[in-house]
Design a protein around this motif. Sequence first.
Motif, PDB file in Angstrom:
ATOM      1  N   VAL A  24       0.852  -1.190   0.000  1.00  0.00           N
ATOM      2  CA  VAL A  24       0.000   0.000   0.000  1.00  0.00           C
ATOM      3  C   VAL A  24       0.888   1.239   0.000  1.00  0.00           C
ATOM      4  N   VAL A  25       0.617   2.164  -0.904  1.00  0.00           N
ATOM      5  CA  VAL A  25       1.362   3.421  -0.998  1.00  0.00           C
ATOM      6  C   VAL A  25       0.424   4.565  -0.652  1.00  0.00           C
ATOM      7  N   SER A  26       0.874   5.448   0.228  1.00  0.00           N
ATOM      8  CA  SER A  26       0.045   6.592   0.656  1.00  0.00           C
ATOM      9  C   SER A  26       0.950   7.782   0.952  1.00  0.00           C
ATOM     10  N   PRO A  27       0.376   8.991   1.061  1.00  0.00           N
ATOM     11  CA  PRO A  27       1.192  10.171   1.375  1.00  0.00           C
ATOM     12  C   PRO A  27       1.877  10.036   2.728  1.00  0.00           C
ATOM     13  N   ALA A  80      -2.628  15.822  -1.395  1.00  0.00           N
ATOM     14  CA  ALA A  80      -2.867  15.497  -2.805  1.00  0.00           C
ATOM     15  C   ALA A  80      -1.532  15.206  -3.473  1.00  0.00           C
ATOM     16  N   VAL A  81      -1.026  13.997  -3.252  1.00  0.00           N
ATOM     17  CA  VAL A  81       0.272  13.599  -3.787  1.00  0.00           C
ATOM     18  C   VAL A  81       0.126  12.560  -4.885  1.00  0.00           C
ATOM     19  N   LEU A  82      -0.736  11.576  -4.672  1.00  0.00           N
ATOM     20  CA  LEU A  82      -0.903  10.516  -5.661  1.00  0.00           C
ATOM     21  C   LEU A  82      -1.582  11.067  -6.918  1.00  0.00           C
ATOM     22  N   PRO A  83      -1.040  10.798  -8.093  1.00  0.00           N
ATOM     23  CA  PRO A  83      -1.669  11.297  -9.327  1.00  0.00           C
ATOM     24  C   PRO A  83      -2.900  10.468  -9.694  1.00  0.00           C
ATOM     25  N   LEU A 131      -4.803   6.491  -1.396  1.00  0.00           N
ATOM     26  CA  LEU A 131      -3.811   5.414  -1.346  1.00  0.00           C
ATOM     27  C   LEU A 131      -3.846   4.619  -2.640  1.00  0.00           C
ATOM     28  N   ALA A 132      -2.751   3.950  -2.880  1.00  0.00           N
ATOM     29  CA  ALA A 132      -2.656   3.022  -4.008  1.00  0.00           C
ATOM     30  C   ALA A 132      -2.491   1.620  -3.452  1.00  0.00           C
ATOM     31  N   GLN A 133      -3.372   0.730  -3.861  1.00  0.00           N
ATOM     32  CA  GLN A 133      -3.318  -0.673  -3.439  1.00  0.00           C
ATOM     33  C   GLN A 133      -2.666  -1.491  -4.548  1.00  0.00           C
ATOM     34  N   ILE A 134      -1.617  -2.228  -4.187  1.00  0.00           N
ATOM     35  CA  ILE A 134      -0.865  -2.994  -5.174  1.00  0.00           C
ATOM     36  C   ILE A 134      -0.850  -4.459  -4.770  1.00  0.00           C
ATOM     37  N   GLU A 135      -1.076  -5.320  -5.744  1.00  0.00           N
ATOM     38  CA  GLU A 135      -0.816  -6.743  -5.553  1.00  0.00           C
ATOM     39  C   GLU A 135       0.373  -7.103  -6.417  1.00  0.00           C
ATOM     40  N   ARG A 159      10.688  -0.300  -3.693  1.00  0.00           N
ATOM     41  CA  ARG A 159      11.667   0.704  -4.132  1.00  0.00           C
ATOM     42  C   ARG A 159      11.156   1.521  -5.314  1.00  0.00           C
ATOM     43  N   GLN A 160      10.441   0.874  -6.236  1.00  0.00           N
ATOM     44  CA  GLN A 160      10.090   1.543  -7.487  1.00  0.00           C
ATOM     45  C   GLN A 160       8.798   2.340  -7.439  1.00  0.00           C
ATOM     46  N   ALA A 161       7.837   1.908  -6.618  1.00  0.00           N
ATOM     47  CA  ALA A 161       6.523   2.556  -6.622  1.00  0.00           C
ATOM     48  C   ALA A 161       6.592   4.046  -6.275  1.00  0.00           C
ATOM     49  N   PRO A 162       7.288   4.457  -5.207  1.00  0.00           N
ATOM     50  CA  PRO A 162       7.335   5.898  -4.919  1.00  0.00           C
ATOM     51  C   PRO A 162       7.947   6.710  -6.053  1.00  0.00           C
ATOM     52  N   VAL A 163       8.943   6.162  -6.735  1.00  0.00           N
ATOM     53  CA  VAL A 163       9.570   6.878  -7.843  1.00  0.00           C
ATOM     54  C   VAL A 163       8.601   7.002  -9.017  1.00  0.00           C
TER      55      VAL A 163
END
Length: 285
Positions: free
Chosen positions: A69-72, A82-85, A230-234, A245-249
Amino acid sequence: MKGAGPRMRPRDLFAEAVAGLLARPARVALTVLGTVIGVGALVATLGLSKTASNQIVGRFDALSATDVVVSPSTRAGGSGAAVLPWDSESRLRRLNGVAEAGTLADVDVRGALVRSVPVNDPLAAGAIQLPMKAASPGLFRAVHAQLSTGRFFDAGHSRRADRVLVLGSNAARRLGIERIDQQPAVFVGDRLYAVIGLLSSVRRHASLLGSAIMPEGTAEREFGLRAPALAQIETRIGAVELIVRQAPVALSPADPSLLKVASPPDPRQLRGEVKNDLNALFLLL
C-alpha cells in the motif's frame, strides 16, 4: 584375583535379565508403553509443528506477502495530501512485478444521507449515513473483490463521471437492495445514482463491504475529490522488495519521499519465527 567368585558369563547375565523382566510383567509393560508414548509424542509434536507452520506461512504467502500500500507520508501532510496522481493505476501497472493495482479514497459527501426511495425529506425513514468511497477500476481486482450480482464500473464510467455505484454487501442490506435486475438506484443527498453491482466478499480492505463505491472521476466532479488517498498494489510472489523501491519513484518522481510504502515482512523471516513459536508451544504441551 584370589578369592573372587566365578565371572558371570553373558549367557547367564541375559538369563538373569529375562527372569527379572518376567518376574514383574506389568511394570515392564508400563515402562515399555511409557517409552513408546514419549517417543511417539515427540515425533508427532515435531510433525504437527512443521505442518502447522507450513500452512500458516502458505496462507501468508498467498495473500499478505503480495500486499503493498502506498500513501502520502507525514512529510507530505498525511492522508489528506494530494500527492498521488490520478493515473496512479496505469503507472503502477507498467512496473515489472505488479499483478494488479488500483487507488482508493474516502469521499466527503458533506453530510448527505443515502436512501433507496425517492423521499425529499432527508430525515425520513430509510435515509442513512453511509461511508462513501472513490476507486479506480483496478482496485476491485487488487483487493480480490467478488460480486454477488451485477458488474464493476470501468474507466469509461470514471472518464464520463457517470453517477454509478457499487455497493458492499452490508451497505446493500442496510438500503434494502438485494438484486439489480430491476435497475435499483439510490439518492446521495439529492443526486440519483444507479447501482450496477453488489459485492459479496473482499479479501483486502474489508471496510468496502459497508461502503458505497463510486468512480474517481465522479467523486472529483461531484464532490471535489482532490486526489486518491492510497494506491493498493498486488505484486507477484517475490517482487515486493522491488516494488517497494520503485513505486514511490513511479508515482512521485520529483520527490519520492512524499510517499510511504507499507509492505509485508520477509516471508523467510516469518517462516522461521512461526516455526520456532510452534515448536516451543507443542513441546511445552
